[in-house]
Design an enzyme around this catalytic site. Structure first.
Site, PDB file in Angstrom:
ATOM      1  N   ASN A  62       8.404  66.881  49.428  1.00  0.00           N
ATOM      2  CA  ASN A  62       9.520  65.947  49.650  1.00  0.00           C
ATOM      3  C   ASN A  62      10.829  66.479  49.070  1.00  0.00           C
ATOM      4  O   ASN A  62      10.845  67.126  48.025  1.00  0.00           O
ATOM      5  CB  ASN A  62       9.203  64.538  49.119  1.00  0.00           C
ATOM      6  CG  ASN A  62       8.900  64.483  47.634  1.00  0.00           C
ATOM      7  OD1 ASN A  62       8.348  65.413  47.074  1.00  0.00           O
ATOM      8  ND2 ASN A  62       9.259  63.391  47.001  1.00  0.00           N
ATOM      9  N   GLU A  75       5.287  65.111  54.132  1.00  0.00           N
ATOM     10  CA  GLU A  75       4.509  65.242  55.374  1.00  0.00           C
ATOM     11  C   GLU A  75       5.382  65.780  56.503  1.00  0.00           C
ATOM     12  O   GLU A  75       4.989  66.705  57.222  1.00  0.00           O
ATOM     13  CB  GLU A  75       3.953  63.878  55.804  1.00  0.00           C
ATOM     14  CG  GLU A  75       2.910  63.308  54.870  1.00  0.00           C
ATOM     15  CD  GLU A  75       3.497  62.444  53.765  1.00  0.00           C
ATOM     16  OE1 GLU A  75       4.599  62.757  53.258  1.00  0.00           O
ATOM     17  OE2 GLU A  75       2.852  61.460  53.394  1.00  0.00           O
TER      18      GLU A  75
HETATM   19  N1  THU Z   1       7.063  60.355  49.743  1.00  0.00           N
HETATM   20  C1  THU Z   1       6.504  61.355  50.472  1.00  0.00           C
HETATM   21  O1  THU Z   1       7.019  62.484  50.515  1.00  0.00           O
HETATM   22  N2  THU Z   1       5.359  61.096  51.132  1.00  0.00           N
HETATM   23  C2  THU Z   1       4.673  59.921  51.053  1.00  0.00           C
HETATM   24  O2  THU Z   1       3.641  59.772  51.687  1.00  0.00           O
HETATM   25  C3  THU Z   1       5.177  58.842  50.224  1.00  0.00           C
HETATM   26  C4  THU Z   1       6.542  59.024  49.693  1.00  0.00           C
HETATM   27  C5  THU Z   1       8.292  60.652  48.981  1.00  0.00           C
HETATM   28  C6  THU Z   1       9.556  60.083  49.548  1.00  0.00           C
HETATM   29  C7  THU Z   1      10.414  60.018  48.301  1.00  0.00           C
HETATM   30  O3  THU Z   1      11.002  61.291  48.071  1.00  0.00           O
HETATM   31  C8  THU Z   1       9.437  59.759  47.185  1.00  0.00           C
HETATM   32  O4  THU Z   1       8.165  60.144  47.686  1.00  0.00           O
HETATM   33  C9  THU Z   1       9.389  58.330  46.709  1.00  0.00           C
HETATM   34  O5  THU Z   1       9.108  57.456  47.707  1.00  0.00           O
END
Ligand code: THU
Length: 141
Positions: A62, A75
């Site tokens: 992320n 993802e």
């Molecule tokens: N996040 C993801 O990358 N994937 C997930 O399945 C859940 C949430 C990230 C988005 C954001 O950067 C952080 O986690 C908090 O929500």
């Protein structure tokens, strides 16, 4: 009127050791990918890894931004990179892991709606089922 029913079968594991070799390799790649997370706001470090049918793995993490909607989940970072860099390959599996304070979280993280939409379309693009592995320290789905 007819009654319809949707059933979902899935496996639950207690630890990474119980996974088949390919799954364990992909799970470990997702955990390692959390190191590429840039999450200065949430401090929630998510990693995702895609395995193609030939066994190759690519990953993403992320990426957050001060302009909140400009950030992207792990993802979609992994899936977009997988498709953009290897447009002719088929994706067979996706693993997702998340860490907080450098520790894998206890229960697995589940993808948001936008990521599920993207997963569904890449499954259609690949033409084969995409296996999903959700990695937690105590539970793997
Ligand atoms: N996040 C993801 O990358 N994937 C997930 O399945 C859940 C949430 C990230 C988005 C954001 O950067 C952080 O986690 C908090 O929500």
């Amino acid at each position: 009127m007819t009654n319809k029913e949707i059933k979902i079968a899935y496996k639950e594991y207690d630890s990474l050791d119980q996974l088949e070799q390919y799954d364990r390799e992909l799970a470990e790649a997702a955990i390692q990918a959390t190191e590429g997370s840039y999450a200065p706001y949430s401090k929630f470090n998510v990693g995702a890894a895609v395995m193609f049918t030939d066994g190759e793995i690519v990953s993403g993490a992320n990426q957050e931004n001060a302009a909140y909607p400009s950030g992207l989940c792990a993802e979609r970072t992994a899936l977009f990179y997988a498709s953009a860099s290897r447009p002719n390959k088929k994706m067979a599996a996706l693993a997702i892991a998340a860490c907080q304070n450098g520790e894998l979280i206890q229960s697995p993280v589940t993808p948001c709606g936008a990521c599920r939409q993207v997963m569904a379309q890449y499954q259609t693009k690949s033409g084969i089922p995409m296996q999903i592995l959700l990695i937690g320290k105590k539970k793997i789905l």
